[in-house]
Write an enzyme that holds these catalytic residues in place. Structure first.
Site: not given
Length: 419
Positions: A292-293, A300, A309, A323, A335
């Site tokens: 989670d950012i 924003n 974005d 990955t 997010e």
């Protein structure tokens, strides 16, 4: 002369005494506000309560009126029934996904702005006007999908009809020519060759020439129609090929998130079913990592949604690039991202997590020449430690919450390891 306030106080105390109700602060306030209203006395606390009630939902106001609630204390149980913020955010994300057409990719700007508005303020979902607008967009989504399916089906039907028409013409022409030849054959067989008659042979010759010419004309006509039809069939073939490509593209877009290029939530759920089946058969060990950012809303607010974005897209590329193909990484919502990482030894998992954290820590995100430093939090659970996939992902979610509560910018594993 007795003042309004004194009169209200007196009537309040008498009323409580007559009803046999103890004059607790809550009961006193309830009676006091009732008599204040009767005597048109404006009391700040009573007005404040009315103002608060006016901001609640219609259903809550109906319940308050039905139960004759007039105090803040009695209002608390009503407010406790409200949906939690976390659940509200989840509902908002589900709604945002529900208005995106699954086949038609025509998402107009108005619908996109409405989706962003709900995402920024999930509480709006309880307003009646917003709910009507939500229903309208969901209906539009279904209509958009139906329109595309109808259009593409019509193109295929047209091609099949056209091909059938030209094959039918060819069969009919061939049948007519065969009938003429068959009649001439019968006439030849009926001629008495012992006493040939020049007139009979001449007549037969004429018929043979006419039949040959008729067959030639018919075949030319069929050839012209088939040539013309071939051109139209080729055009339709190109349209069908384009349709196949569009459907493949649409299928890919329903699998890949349009912004990040990672798997969508729906595609992730399908992928994890296969991984879980393999785990049950072969006991292949894997971890679930919830990313989670941190402070994404501030990004924003400070730089705009376009910057947000860019951050999401870039963060997703880092996860995707680092990955492995045998693992799965998906945008889970907003997010939040989730990765399913297979491993044999714990050090392999730690190496993966440290690599992601190192890349984010050592680099800045750039938007319009502005450098934005980013951090993220993550929770990591191991499938082998749980009885089901559901409990595994719930544990990862809990560990992510712990990481945020502990100050963010950290990864917490369920064995207590912190990165």
């Amino acid at each position: 002369m007795e003042s309004k306030v004194q009169k209200v106080v007196k009537e309040t105390i008498l009323s409580l005494h007559e009803k046999g109700i103890p004059a607790t602060p809550n009961e006193y306030h309830k009676e006091f506000c009732k008599f204040s209203k009767i005597h048109n006395l404006t009391v700040q606390e009573c007005e404040l309560f009315k103002k608060l009630v006016s901001k609640l939902s219609k259903n809550e106001q109906i319940e308050i009126e039905k139960k004759s609630i007039t105090t803040f204390e009695d209002l608390i149980p009503i407010l406790l029934n409200r949906v939690s913020k976390d659940n509200l955010n989840s509902l908002a994300k589900i709604f945002q996904q529900s208005i995106i057409p699954s086949i038609s990719i025509d998402i107009n700007e108005e619908r996109n702005k409405f989706s962003i508005k709900i995402g920024d303020s999930p509480a709006l979902m309880f307003e009646e006007d917003i709910q009507k607008e939500m229903q309208n967009y969901i209906t539009k989504r279904f209509e958009a999908d139906k329109k595309v399916v109808k259009q593409k089906t019509a193109e295929i039907a047209k091609m099949l009809t056209l091909m059938g028409q030209y094959f039918n013409d060819a069969i009919q022409s061939s049948g007519s020519g065969s009938e003429n030849v068959s009649n001439i054959k019968s006439e030849i067989q009926s001629i008495d060759m012992q006493t040939p008659n020049i007139e009979t042979l001449t007549s037969l010759q004429t018929k043979l020439i006419d039949a040959a010419k008729s067959i030639e004309d018919e075949m030319n006509h069929v050839g012209e129609k088939l040539t013309s039809g071939k051109s139209e069939v080729e055009t339709l073939e190109h349209q069908v090929k384009r349709l196949q490509e569009e459907l493949e593209k649409t299928k890919e877009e329903s699998i890949k998130d349009h912004l990040t290029g990672l798997l969508t939530r729906r595609a992730y759920e399908e992928a994890i079913k296969k991984i879980e089946n393999t785990f049950i058969r072969n006991n292949t060990q894997y971890a679930i990592v919830f990313f989670d950012i941190d402070h994404f809303k501030k990004i924003n607010d400070n730089y705009g949604h376009e910057a947000g974005d860019v951050i999401l897209s870039t963060f997703a590329k880092i996860l995707g690039k680092n990955t492995r193909d045998l693992d799965v990484v998906s945008r889970y919502g907003g997010e939040e991202f989730v990765a399913v990482v297979h491993f044999n030894l714990k050090r392999e998992l730690l190496k993966y997590l440290k690599r992601i954290k190192s890349i984010i820590q050592e680099n800045n995100f750039v938007y319009k020449n502005q450098k934005i430093h980013l951090t993220f939090s993550a929770g990591v659970s191991i499938r082998n430690n749980h009885s089901s996939y559901d409990s595994t992902i719930q544990k990862a979610d809990m560990l992510l919450y712990e990481a945020k509560e502990a100050g963010r910018d950290r990864i917490i594993l369920e064995d207590g390891t912190v990165i």
